[in-house]
Design a protein around this motif. Structure first.
Motif, PDB file in Angstrom:
ATOM      1  N   THR A  22      86.271  18.356   3.727  1.00  0.00           N
ATOM      2  CA  THR A  22      87.390  17.964   2.868  1.00  0.00           C
ATOM      3  C   THR A  22      88.193  19.198   2.454  1.00  0.00           C
ATOM      4  O   THR A  22      89.385  19.090   2.205  1.00  0.00           O
ATOM      5  N   LEU A  25      90.707  19.578   5.110  1.00  0.00           N
ATOM      6  CA  LEU A  25      91.706  18.511   4.961  1.00  0.00           C
ATOM      7  C   LEU A  25      92.622  18.782   3.772  1.00  0.00           C
ATOM      8  O   LEU A  25      93.818  18.490   3.833  1.00  0.00           O
ATOM      9  N   ASP A  26      92.086  19.374   2.702  1.00  0.00           N
ATOM     10  CA  ASP A  26      92.920  19.774   1.564  1.00  0.00           C
ATOM     11  C   ASP A  26      94.004  20.757   2.016  1.00  0.00           C
ATOM     12  O   ASP A  26      95.168  20.653   1.619  1.00  0.00           O
ATOM     13  N   TRP A  29      96.575  18.920   4.138  1.00  0.00           N
ATOM     14  CA  TRP A  29      97.418  18.119   3.242  1.00  0.00           C
ATOM     15  C   TRP A  29      98.526  18.984   2.639  1.00  0.00           C
ATOM     16  O   TRP A  29      99.685  18.580   2.598  1.00  0.00           O
ATOM     17  N   THR A  51      84.015  12.916   7.381  1.00  0.00           N
ATOM     18  CA  THR A  51      83.660  13.907   6.359  1.00  0.00           C
ATOM     19  C   THR A  51      82.312  13.589   5.719  1.00  0.00           C
ATOM     20  O   THR A  51      81.842  14.351   4.879  1.00  0.00           O
ATOM     21  N   ASP A 122      96.502   5.568  -3.097  1.00  0.00           N
ATOM     22  CA  ASP A 122      96.440   6.189  -1.775  1.00  0.00           C
ATOM     23  C   ASP A 122      97.725   6.983  -1.591  1.00  0.00           C
ATOM     24  O   ASP A 122      98.794   6.407  -1.361  1.00  0.00           O
ATOM     25  N   LEU A 133      99.201  11.241   6.841  1.00  0.00           N
ATOM     26  CA  LEU A 133      97.917  11.721   6.349  1.00  0.00           C
ATOM     27  C   LEU A 133      97.761  11.160   4.944  1.00  0.00           C
ATOM     28  O   LEU A 133      98.665  11.295   4.110  1.00  0.00           O
ATOM     29  N   VAL A 135      95.253  10.396   1.362  1.00  0.00           N
ATOM     30  CA  VAL A 135      94.112  10.790   0.548  1.00  0.00           C
ATOM     31  C   VAL A 135      93.994   9.783  -0.596  1.00  0.00           C
ATOM     32  O   VAL A 135      94.967   9.492  -1.290  1.00  0.00           O
ATOM     33  N   ASN A 137      92.727   8.542  -4.163  1.00  0.00           N
ATOM     34  CA  ASN A 137      92.491   9.178  -5.449  1.00  0.00           C
ATOM     35  C   ASN A 137      92.294   8.076  -6.485  1.00  0.00           C
ATOM     36  O   ASN A 137      92.849   6.986  -6.346  1.00  0.00           O
ATOM     37  N   HIS A 150      87.442  13.631  -2.181  1.00  0.00           N
ATOM     38  CA  HIS A 150      88.402  12.576  -1.884  1.00  0.00           C
ATOM     39  C   HIS A 150      88.147  12.000  -0.491  1.00  0.00           C
ATOM     40  O   HIS A 150      87.589  12.665   0.381  1.00  0.00           O
ATOM     41  N   TYR A 152      89.784  10.930   2.916  1.00  0.00           N
ATOM     42  CA  TYR A 152      90.965  11.208   3.735  1.00  0.00           C
ATOM     43  C   TYR A 152      91.036  10.239   4.906  1.00  0.00           C
ATOM     44  O   TYR A 152      90.013   9.890   5.505  1.00  0.00           O
TER      45      TYR A 152
END
Length: 158
Positions: A22, A25-26, A29, A51, A122, A133, A135, A137, A150, A152
């Motif tokens: 993640t 991926l952060d 993002w 993930t 989302d 993309l 994520v 939350n 999170h 993804y």
């Protein structure tokens, strides 16, 4: 990392089908572009990143197909495939449907799908014209955040 590097890395992750952190991926993002809700209307096929997040297994068991954004006030977050192959909005699992808003997340204003009856958003950003993309939350709930991580996902325009 710039947008073209992020696009290339996302494509490589998808092609390899291997696990990704993640944290990576952060960073991806942060590199891709924001998008306005009215620019994402339509049907989208979804896929989860590997993930180890608990939602990956849940979505597989309900045959999650993707999301449909009919209008800003009507979005279907959990389009699933039935045993007969037909697609349907799984309102039971989602406890309703959703709407699209522009919401600030991590210091940027971007499109977000706000669930009607759950404390879930989302957020989505544009990878390219046909790929988003996303994520997920929400409140610190075991279904949404898995050990603080999170969830993804990718959406590809149908």
């Amino acid at each position: 990392m710039d947008v073209s590097q992020a696009r290339a890395r996302i494509a490589a992750i998808r092609a390899a089908g291997e696990p990704v952190s993640t944290g990576e991926l952060d960073r991806l993002w942060a590199a891709v572009d924001t998008v306005r809700p009215e620019n994402i209307l339509g049907s989208w096929k979804g896929s989860a990143f590997d993930t180890g997040h608990r939602l990956e297994g849940l979505l597989a068991t309900v045959n999650w197909y993707g999301k449909t954004f009919h209008s800003l006030s009507r979005a279907q977050p959990l389009i699933c495939r039935g045993a007969d192959g037909s697609l349907f909005s799984n309102v039971e699992l989602g406890r309703g449907e959703a709407s699209l808003w522009t919401v600030e997340f991590r210091g940027e204003m971007t499109a977000a799908m706000v669930y009607d009856s759950r404390p879930i958003l989302d957020h989505v950003k544009r990878v390219d014209e046909a790929t988003l993309l996303g994520v997920m939350n929400g409140k610190d709930d075991a279904e949404i955040l898995d050990a603080g991580r999170h969830f993804y996902f990718l959406l590809e325009r149908v």
